[in-house]
Design an enzyme around this catalytic site. Sequence first.
Site, PDB file in Angstrom:
ATOM      1  N   GLY A  22       2.419 -31.238  53.416  1.00 32.24           N
ATOM      2  CA  GLY A  22       3.418 -32.072  52.745  1.00 32.24           C
ATOM      3  C   GLY A  22       2.844 -33.451  52.459  1.00 32.24           C
ATOM      4  O   GLY A  22       3.519 -34.474  52.546  1.00 32.24           O
ATOM      5  N   GLY A  50       4.355 -35.972  49.615  1.00 36.20           N
ATOM      6  CA  GLY A  50       5.702 -36.512  49.715  1.00 36.20           C
ATOM      7  C   GLY A  50       5.698 -38.010  50.011  1.00 36.20           C
ATOM      8  O   GLY A  50       4.644 -38.638  50.106  1.00 36.20           O
ATOM      9  N   TYR A  94      20.092 -29.834  56.955  1.00 38.03           N
ATOM     10  CA  TYR A  94      18.892 -30.600  57.338  1.00 38.03           C
ATOM     11  C   TYR A  94      18.997 -31.053  58.796  1.00 38.03           C
ATOM     12  O   TYR A  94      18.064 -30.865  59.596  1.00 38.03           O
ATOM     13  CB  TYR A  94      18.780 -31.800  56.395  1.00 38.03           C
ATOM     14  CG  TYR A  94      17.700 -32.793  56.723  1.00 38.03           C
ATOM     15  CD1 TYR A  94      16.353 -32.434  56.675  1.00 38.03           C
ATOM     16  CD2 TYR A  94      18.012 -34.111  57.051  1.00 38.03           C
ATOM     17  CE1 TYR A  94      15.363 -33.370  56.942  1.00 38.03           C
ATOM     18  CE2 TYR A  94      17.033 -35.045  57.318  1.00 38.03           C
ATOM     19  CZ  TYR A  94      15.698 -34.667  57.257  1.00 38.03           C
ATOM     20  OH  TYR A  94      14.724 -35.585  57.523  1.00 38.03           O
TER      21      TYR A  94
HETATM   22  N1  SER Z   1      16.020 -39.964  54.846  1.00 39.50           N
HETATM   23  C1  SER Z   1      16.580 -38.736  55.328  1.00 39.50           C
HETATM   24  C2  SER Z   1      17.693 -38.291  54.456  1.00 39.50           C
HETATM   25  O1  SER Z   1      18.372 -39.136  53.921  1.00 39.50           O
HETATM   26  C3  SER Z   1      17.077 -38.892  56.738  1.00 39.50           C
HETATM   27  O2  SER Z   1      16.097 -38.485  57.620  1.00 39.50           O
HETATM   28  O3  SER Z   1      17.923 -37.139  54.342  1.00 39.50           O
END
Ligand code: SER
Length: 317
Positions: free
Chosen positions: A9, A12, A143
């Site tokens: 990754g 990114g 997530y």
């Molecule tokens: N920056 C991330 C998000 O907003 C949080 O870990 O998903």
Amino acid sequence: MANKTLIIGACGQIGSELTEKLRALKGNSNVVASDIREGDAKLVESGPFQILNATDYDAIKACVLDNEVSEVYLMAAMLSATGEKHPAKAWDLNMNSLFHVLNLAKEKLISKVFWPSSIAVFGPTTPKVNTPQYTVMEPTTVYGITKQVGERWCAYYHENYDVDVRSIRYPGIISWKTLPGGGTTDYAIEIFHKALEERRYESFIDENTALPMMYMDDAIKATLDIMSADASQIKIRSSYNVAGISFKPKDIASLIKRRISEFEISYKPDYRQQIADTWPSSIDDTCARKDWNWSHQYDLEALTDEMITNLESTLQH
Ligand code: SER
């Protein structure tokens, strides 16, 4: 003897700056960058680069063996906002990539792993202010769920298979070099781009929603600090809280206005507001400070100055 570093990754937002920093520290040829797609030319040309699918165990294993890799930074992930649109894909990418890397460490093909967790592990039942290291964690986003489960697996692999895995819970990371993608905290970067390009910004986060944030240089420092600490200092093998600053959209807007007087902000919260509402507003990182001497350097004013100065010059070129 295997002694190279692999970043998965690497193209990114965080991976690209981490690659640059690690190449400067360890020598370009010792740091293998990989991603599912090619990133900017500088990253691809400044050292070894390989197209790599983080969900393909055999491909990661071959990359590790071919390049004599001993430590892996697993930076590939689908973030909170995009994850809500593609729950199954987010689960697949975030969990399987972690299992693959942990299993390589279990088989002793690599000796050290960095895997980032996030403030998204917290949820609406978590204490919001100065969120402690150990607390209620009921994440509501895919997530957040993957990061929380991932933390448990990191601790499990350390405990049962002696895997040296290290992790920190990143807050929103603010940077000017590479844009983030698909996060809830992305507003805090967009606001600078729009302020410079259009002198106005419509925020998808409400003016009074405070979220934990950190300048990229501090995030890279935290990552390198925890990875270079002696193993005996790493007492938490799930993931450490790390804090930088906390601010609301209206705080950052007023600092930008001090530098760009015509700047105007308006607010139109969308689905990402609901995610932000479940997250902490500030973080207690006493454990990281005590165990491996973590400290941050950038406050909100310094961050605003850095962002505006650097973006101004890149946008002119
Ligand atoms: N920056 C991330 C998000 O907003 C949080 O870990 O998903």
